[in-house]
Design a protein around this motif. Structure first.
Motif, PDB file in Angstrom:
ATOM      1  N   ASP A   1       0.872  -1.177   0.000  1.00  0.00           N
ATOM      2  CA  ASP A   1       0.000   0.000   0.000  1.00  0.00           C
ATOM      3  C   ASP A   1       0.910   1.228   0.000  1.00  0.00           C
ATOM      4  O   ASP A   1       1.358   1.679   1.051  1.00  0.00           O
ATOM      5  N   VAL A   2       1.205   1.724  -1.199  1.00  0.00           N
ATOM      6  CA  VAL A   2       2.160   2.826  -1.331  1.00  0.00           C
ATOM      7  C   VAL A   2       1.646   4.076  -0.620  1.00  0.00           C
ATOM      8  O   VAL A   2       2.418   4.811   0.015  1.00  0.00           O
ATOM      9  N   GLN A   3       0.339   4.334  -0.700  1.00  0.00           N
ATOM     10  CA  GLN A   3      -0.239   5.512  -0.052  1.00  0.00           C
ATOM     11  C   GLN A   3      -0.069   5.429   1.463  1.00  0.00           C
ATOM     12  O   GLN A   3       0.384   6.381   2.102  1.00  0.00           O
ATOM     13  N   LEU A   4      -0.399   4.274   2.053  1.00  0.00           N
ATOM     14  CA  LEU A   4      -0.216   4.080   3.487  1.00  0.00           C
ATOM     15  C   LEU A   4       1.258   4.138   3.852  1.00  0.00           C
ATOM     16  O   LEU A   4       1.639   4.726   4.869  1.00  0.00           O
ATOM     17  N   GLY A   5       2.099   3.548   2.993  1.00  0.00           N
ATOM     18  CA  GLY A   5       3.536   3.555   3.258  1.00  0.00           C
ATOM     19  C   GLY A   5       4.107   4.958   3.269  1.00  0.00           C
ATOM     20  O   GLY A   5       4.974   5.277   4.095  1.00  0.00           O
ATOM     21  N   CYS A   6       3.630   5.818   2.370  1.00  0.00           N
ATOM     22  CA  CYS A   6       4.134   7.202   2.334  1.00  0.00           C
ATOM     23  C   CYS A   6       3.765   7.968   3.602  1.00  0.00           C
ATOM     24  O   CYS A   6       4.573   8.739   4.144  1.00  0.00           O
ATOM     25  N   VAL A   7       2.521   7.775   4.093  1.00  0.00           N
ATOM     26  CA  VAL A   7       2.126   8.442   5.338  1.00  0.00           C
ATOM     27  C   VAL A   7       2.948   7.908   6.508  1.00  0.00           C
ATOM     28  O   VAL A   7       3.414   8.673   7.367  1.00  0.00           O
ATOM     29  N   LEU A   8       3.164   6.589   6.550  1.00  0.00           N
ATOM     30  CA  LEU A   8       4.001   6.010   7.596  1.00  0.00           C
ATOM     31  C   LEU A   8       5.428   6.553   7.515  1.00  0.00           C
ATOM     32  O   LEU A   8       6.079   6.783   8.544  1.00  0.00           O
ATOM     33  N   LEU A   9       5.915   6.762   6.279  1.00  0.00           N
ATOM     34  CA  LEU A   9       7.286   7.245   6.108  1.00  0.00           C
ATOM     35  C   LEU A   9       7.461   8.669   6.614  1.00  0.00           C
ATOM     36  O   LEU A   9       8.541   9.026   7.088  1.00  0.00           O
TER      37      LEU A   9
ATOM     38  N   HIS B   1     -14.803   1.120  15.053  1.00  0.00           N
ATOM     39  CA  HIS B   1     -13.396   1.485  15.136  1.00  0.00           C
ATOM     40  C   HIS B   1     -13.103   2.108  16.504  1.00  0.00           C
ATOM     41  O   HIS B   1     -13.912   2.840  17.056  1.00  0.00           O
ATOM     42  N   PRO B   2     -11.923   1.843  17.059  1.00  0.00           N
ATOM     43  CA  PRO B   2     -11.549   2.495  18.316  1.00  0.00           C
ATOM     44  C   PRO B   2     -11.449   4.007  18.137  1.00  0.00           C
ATOM     45  O   PRO B   2     -11.347   4.514  17.007  1.00  0.00           O
ATOM     46  N   TRP B   3     -11.404   4.710  19.257  1.00  0.00           N
ATOM     47  CA  TRP B   3     -11.495   6.167  19.225  1.00  0.00           C
ATOM     48  C   TRP B   3     -10.366   6.816  18.446  1.00  0.00           C
ATOM     49  O   TRP B   3     -10.567   7.832  17.766  1.00  0.00           O
ATOM     50  N   PHE B   4      -9.146   6.251  18.492  1.00  0.00           N
ATOM     51  CA  PHE B   4      -8.020   6.914  17.841  1.00  0.00           C
ATOM     52  C   PHE B   4      -8.109   6.845  16.321  1.00  0.00           C
ATOM     53  O   PHE B   4      -7.467   7.633  15.630  1.00  0.00           O
ATOM     54  N   LEU B   5      -8.897   5.918  15.788  1.00  0.00           N
ATOM     55  CA  LEU B   5      -9.086   5.868  14.338  1.00  0.00           C
ATOM     56  C   LEU B   5     -10.150   6.852  13.871  1.00  0.00           C
ATOM     57  O   LEU B   5     -10.271   7.119  12.675  1.00  0.00           O
ATOM     58  N   ARG B   6     -10.937   7.381  14.810  1.00  0.00           N
ATOM     59  CA  ARG B   6     -11.988   8.335  14.460  1.00  0.00           C
ATOM     60  C   ARG B   6     -11.552   9.782  14.681  1.00  0.00           C
ATOM     61  O   ARG B   6     -12.371  10.688  14.661  1.00  0.00           O
ATOM     62  N   MET B   7     -10.262   9.991  14.896  1.00  0.00           N
ATOM     63  CA  MET B   7      -9.735  11.345  15.079  1.00  0.00           C
ATOM     64  C   MET B   7      -9.814  12.123  13.765  1.00  0.00           C
ATOM     65  O   MET B   7     -10.107  11.541  12.708  1.00  0.00           O
ATOM     66  N   PRO B   8      -9.571  13.439  13.798  1.00  0.00           N
ATOM     67  CA  PRO B   8      -9.665  14.253  12.561  1.00  0.00           C
ATOM     68  C   PRO B   8      -8.620  13.856  11.515  1.00  0.00           C
ATOM     69  O   PRO B   8      -7.742  13.036  11.772  1.00  0.00           O
ATOM     70  N   PHE B   9      -8.729  14.497  10.345  1.00  0.00           N
ATOM     71  CA  PHE B   9      -7.819  14.295   9.214  1.00  0.00           C
ATOM     72  C   PHE B   9      -7.864  12.851   8.717  1.00  0.00           C
ATOM     73  O   PHE B   9      -6.838  12.159   8.634  1.00  0.00           O
ATOM     74  N   LYS B  10      -9.065  12.416   8.371  1.00  0.00           N
ATOM     75  CA  LYS B  10      -9.224  11.049   7.880  1.00  0.00           C
ATOM     76  C   LYS B  10      -8.792  10.942   6.418  1.00  0.00           C
ATOM     77  O   LYS B  10      -8.876  11.893   5.654  1.00  0.00           O
ATOM     78  N   MET B  11      -8.325   9.748   6.076  1.00  0.00           N
ATOM     79  CA  MET B  11      -7.881   9.478   4.709  1.00  0.00           C
ATOM     80  C   MET B  11      -8.289   8.051   4.337  1.00  0.00           C
ATOM     81  O   MET B  11      -8.248   7.153   5.177  1.00  0.00           O
TER      82      MET B  11
ATOM     83  N   SER C   1      -8.104   8.077  10.474  1.00  0.00           N
ATOM     84  CA  SER C   1      -7.351   9.306  10.687  1.00  0.00           C
ATOM     85  C   SER C   1      -5.862   9.044  10.450  1.00  0.00           C
ATOM     86  O   SER C   1      -5.338   7.976  10.785  1.00  0.00           O
ATOM     87  N   ILE C   2      -5.172  10.032   9.866  1.00  0.00           N
ATOM     88  CA  ILE C   2      -3.740   9.849   9.617  1.00  0.00           C
ATOM     89  C   ILE C   2      -2.914  10.099  10.877  1.00  0.00           C
ATOM     90  O   ILE C   2      -1.715   9.791  10.888  1.00  0.00           O
ATOM     91  N   ILE C   3      -3.523  10.622  11.939  1.00  0.00           N
ATOM     92  CA  ILE C   3      -2.771  10.920  13.164  1.00  0.00           C
ATOM     93  C   ILE C   3      -2.180   9.643  13.784  1.00  0.00           C
ATOM     94  O   ILE C   3      -0.973   9.590  14.072  1.00  0.00           O
ATOM     95  N   PRO C   4      -2.978   8.578  14.018  1.00  0.00           N
ATOM     96  CA  PRO C   4      -2.370   7.350  14.549  1.00  0.00           C
ATOM     97  C   PRO C   4      -1.394   6.700  13.578  1.00  0.00           C
ATOM     98  O   PRO C   4      -0.429   6.060  14.007  1.00  0.00           O
ATOM     99  N   VAL C   5      -1.615   6.866  12.266  1.00  0.00           N
ATOM    100  CA  VAL C   5      -0.684   6.310  11.285  1.00  0.00           C
ATOM    101  C   VAL C   5       0.675   6.998  11.401  1.00  0.00           C
ATOM    102  O   VAL C   5       1.727   6.338  11.410  1.00  0.00           O
TER     103      VAL C   5
END
Length: 308
Positions: A79-87, A154-164, A174-178
């Motif tokens: 998942d290149v998109q997920l990998g870029c956010v993780l990077l 979904h747990p609370w941390f996945l429902r935080m702002p800035f979803k993708m 949310s990209i915050i936990p990612v």
């Protein structure tokens, strides 16, 4: 045959290093883990300074991740998109880890910090793995069906702002936990010399609900990039990367991984997890014993890093 490690400033038998690389590579191939969390303490047992062991193992981790990443990219499982956010989080964590590494080394607390971190990390993970494996084996012995975790909210941390939306992984979070997960993996990799795969894969599966194959593939990509960045940063800022040591370990690790993968396919998953948990606990116990027993030399003269 003895070779001299220029950065570690240590003469070692090349066959001992090759055997170590083959053994860790075999374990990596058998259990599907990077092996950095075992390689670093084993090098320290051989007499390599913790600072050099952590930085040099990064070369082994980057090389071992390269072929797997290319293979998964060809199969379009990354998942290149997920990998870029993780990077984004991972590279930030790597830089923070290298700077923390440099500061701890300057104040003379690096060796103690690495030892305590490994005792806590390996002890916790090893204990959890052994308990989970024993429970699975007990269920099989009793003939009980495996427990399947039902999908729910979904747990609370996945429902935080800035979803993708990550289409390859089929998640909308949310990209915050990612970013936080990527930061933690990069920080630990730079500071302790671990690839983070044995932490990242469970985090992606159980926290973000990413499919297993996609988790493994994306984890390898993150390990490759963060370890490559850690090599450059350690070489520039700390001058602790021993290329000779890393090259010998890479050769041994590549050989051992081929045989380990074949051995792992012939064993049950529960038995594999139990053996890996016992191995992790054993290494953590050895690190703890080394910290409490009386050293061979009660006094040592060291050169202040800041005044070199």
């Amino acid at each position: 045959m003895t070779i001299y490690l220029p950065i570690a400033e240590l003469p070692v038998n090349i066959f001992t290093l090759l055997a170590l690389g083959i053994a860790v590579g075999f374990i990596s191939g058998m259990f599907g883990v990077g092996g950095g969390f075992l390689m670093t303490p084993l090098l320290i047992f051989l007499g390599v300074a913790p600072a050099v062991a952590v930085a040099s193992v990064s070369t082994h981790m980057a090389a071992s991740s390269l072929s797997g990443t290319l293979n998964y990219l060809r199969r379009r499982l990354v998942d290149v998109q997920l990998g870029c956010v993780l990077l984004v989080g991972g590279l930030t964590g790597t830089l923070t880890g290298v700077i923390t590494f440099m500061l701890l080394r300057r104040f003379g607390q690096l060796d103690l910090f690495i030892a305590i971190s490994y005792i806590a990390l390996l002890g916790t993970i090893g204990t959890l793995m052994v308990i989970e494996s024993l429970r699975a084996l007990l269920r099989n012995w009793r003939g009980e069906p495996a427990r399947i975790r039902r999908p729910g909210a979904h747990p609370w941390f996945l429902r935080m702002p800035f979803k993708m939306r990550f289409r390859q992984s089929r998640i909308y979070v949310s990209i915050i936990p990612v970013l936080a997960i990527g930061f933690a993996i990069g920080f630990l990799g730079a500071l302790m010399g671990i690839g983070g795969g044995f932490l990242l894969v469970p985090a992606l599966i159980y926290l973000l609900r990413v499919p297993t194959l996609t988790s493994v593939a994306t984890s390898l990509m993150l390990t490759l990039v963060t370890m490559a960045a850690a090599i450059v940063m350690h070489a520039v800022l700390n001058q602790t990367v021993d290329a000779v040591l890393g090259l010998v370990l890479m050769v041994g690790g590549t050989i051992g991984a081929q045989f380990g993968a074949r051995a792992g396919q012939a064993m049950k998953a529960e038995n594999l997890r139990l053996l890996l948990g016992l191995l992790v606990l054993g290494v953590g116990l050895r690190v703890a014993i080394d910290q409490i027993r009386q050293p061979a030399d009660l006094y040592a003269v060291t050169l202040d890093e800041a005044n070199r």
